[in-house]
Design a protein around this motif. Structure first.
Motif, PDB file in Angstrom:
ATOM      1  N   SER A  39       0.870  -1.146   0.016  1.00 64.28           N
ATOM      2  CA  SER A  39      -0.114   0.086   0.048  1.00 64.28           C
ATOM      3  C   SER A  39       1.032   1.148   0.120  1.00 64.28           C
ATOM      4  CB  SER A  39      -0.896   0.183   1.338  1.00 64.28           C
ATOM      5  OG  SER A  39      -0.169  -0.072   2.511  1.00 64.28           O
ATOM      6  N   LYS A  91      -4.753   6.532  -1.926  1.00 59.44           N
ATOM      7  CA  LYS A  91      -4.423   6.323  -3.451  1.00 59.44           C
ATOM      8  C   LYS A  91      -5.290   7.667  -4.078  1.00 59.44           C
ATOM      9  CE  LYS A  91      -4.477   1.401  -3.672  1.00 59.44           C
ATOM     10  NZ  LYS A  91      -5.088   0.218  -3.909  1.00 59.44           N
ATOM     11  N   LYS A  95      -3.624  10.382  -6.429  1.00 61.51           N
ATOM     12  CA  LYS A  95      -4.189  10.914  -7.528  1.00 61.51           C
ATOM     13  C   LYS A  95      -4.863  12.430  -7.700  1.00 61.51           C
ATOM     14  CE  LYS A  95      -5.159   5.977  -8.569  1.00 61.51           C
ATOM     15  NZ  LYS A  95      -6.205   5.015  -9.038  1.00 61.51           N
ATOM     16  N   SER A 169     -11.746   2.958  -5.417  1.00 61.86           N
ATOM     17  CA  SER A 169     -10.530   1.955  -5.701  1.00 61.86           C
ATOM     18  C   SER A 169     -10.704   0.682  -5.457  1.00 61.86           C
ATOM     19  CB  SER A 169      -9.515   2.610  -4.727  1.00 61.86           C
ATOM     20  OG  SER A 169      -9.093   4.025  -5.159  1.00 61.86           O
TER      21      SER A 169
END
Length: 266
Positions: A39, A91, A95, A169
């Motif tokens: 991760s 995440k 992004k 996600s």
């Protein structure tokens, strides 16, 4: 635990951590590394974690602090504890999609009884009160000048036209199969613990999670949803989702507004 003092401390630490996170988020670039479980982790995770953990230990020195970024804390075993995900939705952060949160909760006797979920890129702060849950529009306000607030309350679902929220996600075929067992009028995708908060705000009725999560991912959102009148149960037998489990790992679960008739697991 001094419950009267708890929410103001959690609120302040979440806002301070959110400010640190946004400094890095707004930078031209930042490093992303992989942890042992593959991760992602960034300097924002680590800065927010250091700030929150130090603040909690100073304010509540007799209470165990479990935090995602400090592996040694995962070995602690306590009947009541503070639990932290300093940057949930890394995440989404990487992004630059904005759906990330600061999560801080207090767990007692297996249940999250207080929690704060802060989405700094969205200027929304969700937190519990003794009599329920609140959302605050933080905007440019300072730590000591709260923004506009309103109470959170789950809506009464229309079972012929449910609104479902799922992960941005981590959505998969098993999740879609389960959602398809309901009469769904609309669906939404959200990152991090904001999915709990959408149900708490009456913007969704059902959030099923058929994937791996840890207690620091869910405790704060679970507390907010409880405060708004919602529920969180295990996917397999619909018993209440509890906390303080070995390794702080969750089973699959369902968060929902009462009035939704839950479909059985297959």
């Amino acid at each position: 635990m001094d419950m009267e003092r708890l929410t103001p401390v959690l609120r302040r630490l979440a806002l301070e951590a959110g400010a640190k996170i946004m400094e890095i988020y707004d930078a031209d670039d930042f490093d992303v590394r992989a942890k042992s479980d593959d991760s992602p982790v960034t300097a924002a995770d680590e800065a927010a974690d250091a700030l929150i953990a130090a603040g909690l230990r100073e304010a509540f020195p007799d209470t165990a602090v479990i935090t995602e970024e400090q592996a040694e804390s995962h070995k602690l075993d306590a009947a009541s504890f503070l639990i932290v995900d300093p940057l949930d939705g890394t995440k989404e952060f990487v992004k630059r999609r904005g759906d990330f949160t600061v999560n801080i909760a207090y767990v007692a006797d297996g249940q999250p009884v207080r929690g704060v979920v802060y989405a700094p890129a969205k200027n929304r702060l969700f937190y519990t009160r003794p009599d329920g849950a609140t959302v605050e529009e933080t905007g440019p306000f300072g730590l000591d000048a709260p923004g506009e607030t309103r109470p959170l309350k789950v809506r009464t679902p229309d079972e012929s036209a449910l609104i479902v929220v799922a992960s941005k996600s981590h959505r998969d075929a098993a999740t879609d199969d389960y959602i398809n067992r309901y009469s769904v009028a609309d669906s939404a995708a959200a990152g991090s613990s904001l999915k709990f908060c959408l149900v708490a705000a009456g913007e969704a009725d059902l959030y099923p999670r058929l994937g791996r999560t840890m207690e620091w991912d869910t405790a704060a959102g679970h507390a907010v949803l409880n405060g708004a009148g919602g529920r969180v149960v295990r996917f397999d037998d619909h018993s209440p989702l509890t906390y303080g489990k070995p390794g702080y790992e969750n089973p699959f679960f369902i968060a929902y507004a009462p009035g939704v008739t839950l479909r059985p697991a297959r």
